[in-house]
Design a protein around this motif. Structure first.
Motif, mmCIF file in Angstrom:
data_model
loop_
_atom_site.group_PDB
_atom_site.id
_atom_site.type_symbol
_atom_site.label_atom_id
_atom_site.label_comp_id
_atom_site.label_asym_id
_atom_site.label_seq_id
_atom_site.Cartn_x
_atom_site.Cartn_y
_atom_site.Cartn_z
ATOM 1 N N ALA A 57 0.774 -1.309 -0.039
ATOM 2 C CA ALA A 57 0.126 0.082 0.075
ATOM 3 C C ALA A 57 0.632 1.241 0.162
ATOM 4 N N GLY A 58 2.039 1.085 -0.155
ATOM 5 C CA GLY A 58 3.078 2.188 -0.235
ATOM 6 C C GLY A 58 3.041 3.034 1.074
ATOM 7 N N GLN A 59 3.469 4.235 1.058
ATOM 8 C CA GLN A 59 3.374 5.214 2.269
ATOM 9 C C GLN A 59 1.893 5.543 2.616
ATOM 10 N N SER A 60 1.215 4.609 3.526
ATOM 11 C CA SER A 60 -0.116 5.098 3.731
ATOM 12 C C SER A 60 -0.387 4.755 5.147
ATOM 13 N N GLY A 61 0.506 4.639 6.124
ATOM 14 C CA GLY A 61 0.513 4.793 7.509
ATOM 15 C C GLY A 61 -0.200 3.399 8.105
ATOM 16 N N HIS A 62 -0.932 3.592 9.142
ATOM 17 C CA HIS A 62 -1.897 2.458 9.537
ATOM 18 C C HIS A 62 -3.197 2.281 8.724
ATOM 19 N N ILE A 63 -3.401 2.998 7.837
ATOM 20 C CA ILE A 63 -4.635 2.910 6.969
ATOM 21 C C ILE A 63 -5.837 3.003 7.706
ATOM 22 N N ASN A 64 -5.965 4.078 8.406
ATOM 23 C CA ASN A 64 -6.798 4.474 9.319
ATOM 24 C C ASN A 64 -7.436 5.824 9.203
ATOM 25 N N ILE A 65 -8.223 6.484 10.133
ATOM 26 C CA ILE A 65 -8.517 7.783 9.894
ATOM 27 C C ILE A 65 -7.312 8.757 9.954
ATOM 28 N N GLU A 66 -6.344 8.338 11.086
ATOM 29 C CA GLU A 66 -5.177 9.172 11.239
ATOM 30 C C GLU A 66 -4.386 9.138 10.171
ATOM 31 N N SER A 67 -4.393 8.333 9.308
ATOM 32 C CA SER A 67 -3.439 8.379 8.071
ATOM 33 C C SER A 67 -4.184 8.887 6.819
ATOM 34 N N GLY A 68 -5.374 9.414 7.118
ATOM 35 C CA GLY A 68 -5.953 10.003 6.060
ATOM 36 C C GLY A 68 -6.852 9.039 5.117
ATOM 37 N N PRO A 79 -11.320 4.819 -0.982
ATOM 38 C CA PRO A 79 -11.865 4.376 -2.310
ATOM 39 C C PRO A 79 -11.037 3.427 -2.848
ATOM 40 N N GLU A 80 -9.586 3.607 -2.717
ATOM 41 C CA GLU A 80 -8.572 2.700 -3.466
ATOM 42 C C GLU A 80 -8.749 1.323 -2.836
ATOM 43 N N GLY A 81 -8.964 1.086 -1.492
ATOM 44 C CA GLY A 81 -9.227 0.009 -0.898
ATOM 45 C C GLY A 81 -10.437 -0.858 -1.109
ATOM 46 N N LEU A 82 -11.431 0.052 -1.421
ATOM 47 C CA LEU A 82 -12.613 -0.641 -1.944
ATOM 48 C C LEU A 82 -12.314 -1.093 -3.381
ATOM 49 N N MET A 83 -11.749 -0.476 -4.356
ATOM 50 C CA MET A 83 -11.389 -1.114 -5.642
ATOM 51 C C MET A 83 -10.396 -2.164 -5.407
ATOM 52 N N ARG A 84 -9.530 -2.224 -4.393
ATOM 53 C CA ARG A 84 -8.622 -3.360 -4.343
ATOM 54 C C ARG A 84 -9.734 -4.557 -3.701
ATOM 55 N N PHE A 85 -10.638 -4.292 -2.741
ATOM 56 C CA PHE A 85 -11.663 -5.296 -2.227
ATOM 57 C C PHE A 85 -12.367 -6.012 -3.766
ATOM 58 N N ALA A 86 -12.617 -5.031 -4.571
ATOM 59 C CA ALA A 86 -13.472 -5.461 -5.538
ATOM 60 C C ALA A 86 -12.642 -6.594 -6.310
ATOM 61 N N GLY A 87 -11.447 -6.185 -6.498
ATOM 62 C CA GLY A 87 -10.714 -7.000 -7.295
ATOM 63 C C GLY A 87 -10.330 -8.385 -6.668
ATOM 64 N N PHE A 88 -10.203 -8.289 -5.162
ATOM 65 C CA PHE A 88 -9.897 -9.465 -4.491
ATOM 66 C C PHE A 88 -11.334 -10.378 -4.634
#
Length: 183
Positions: free
Chosen positions: A154-165, A170-179
């Protein structure tokens, strides 16, 4: 596989993923999604959390897909031996914490940090960040390997939560759709 063909179990981590967290937003957006509720989001017990996950899988009427974040990832991993794996189609595992990070947080049951011995008995994808404050990328890579999971950078994405923006993520939702498409 489409979301309408599965029961999507959202498994939050410590604190339960607040209203603005991407998991909460996805829970509202995905019609077959429901959150795995825990009695204590702030003092997690591995035994209690895994038992709740196992009960929710047992109750599911459709094939199960997990969407887990942070400590929820380890809860799913530790629950795997307790569930009927034939009911689970896959696990989308985001930002798992390292064992060292878990040991550093007094409120978390140290049993979550126990070594993972066996691969998951269902397809899984680990999404890992290169600058997560709770795990190095190498920690996540090693966990994915032990789980028999595919690793996504996921590159430089921090903890992938609110604090990291990552509110809606939406990128995660697209990745989930691919999964899902690959299941």
């Amino acid at each position: 596989m489409r979301t309408s063909e599965a029961e999507i179990l959202i498994v939050p981590g410590l604190g339960g993923s607040g209203d603005d967290h991407w998991q909460s937003r996805w829970n509202e957006k995905l019609p077959t999604a429901r959150r795995v509720l825990q009695d204590d989001w702030l003092n997690p017990s591995r035994e209690a959390w895994t038992a709740r996950i196992a009960a929710d899988v047992a109750r599911a009427e459709l094939p199960v897909i997990f969407i887990a974040h942070s400590l929820g990832v380890l809860a799913v991993v530790h629950a795997a031996p307790l569930i009927d794996a034939s009911k689970v189609k896959g696990a989308f595992l985001v930002a798992p914490p390292s064992a060292a990070a878990i040991r550093d947080i007094a409120a978390i049951d140290s049993a979550f940090a126990h070594e993972i011995e066996t691969p998951l008995p269902f397809p899984s994808l680990v999404i890992a960040s290169r600058n997560d404050s709770y795990a190095t990328f190498e920690d996540s890579e090693a966990l994915a390997m032990k789980l028999g999971a595919t690793l996504a950078d996921a590159g430089q994405s921090g903890h992938i939560n609110i604090e990291s923006g990552h509110g809606p993520w939406p990128e995660g939702l697209m990745r989930f759709a691919g999964f899902l498409k690959g299941l």
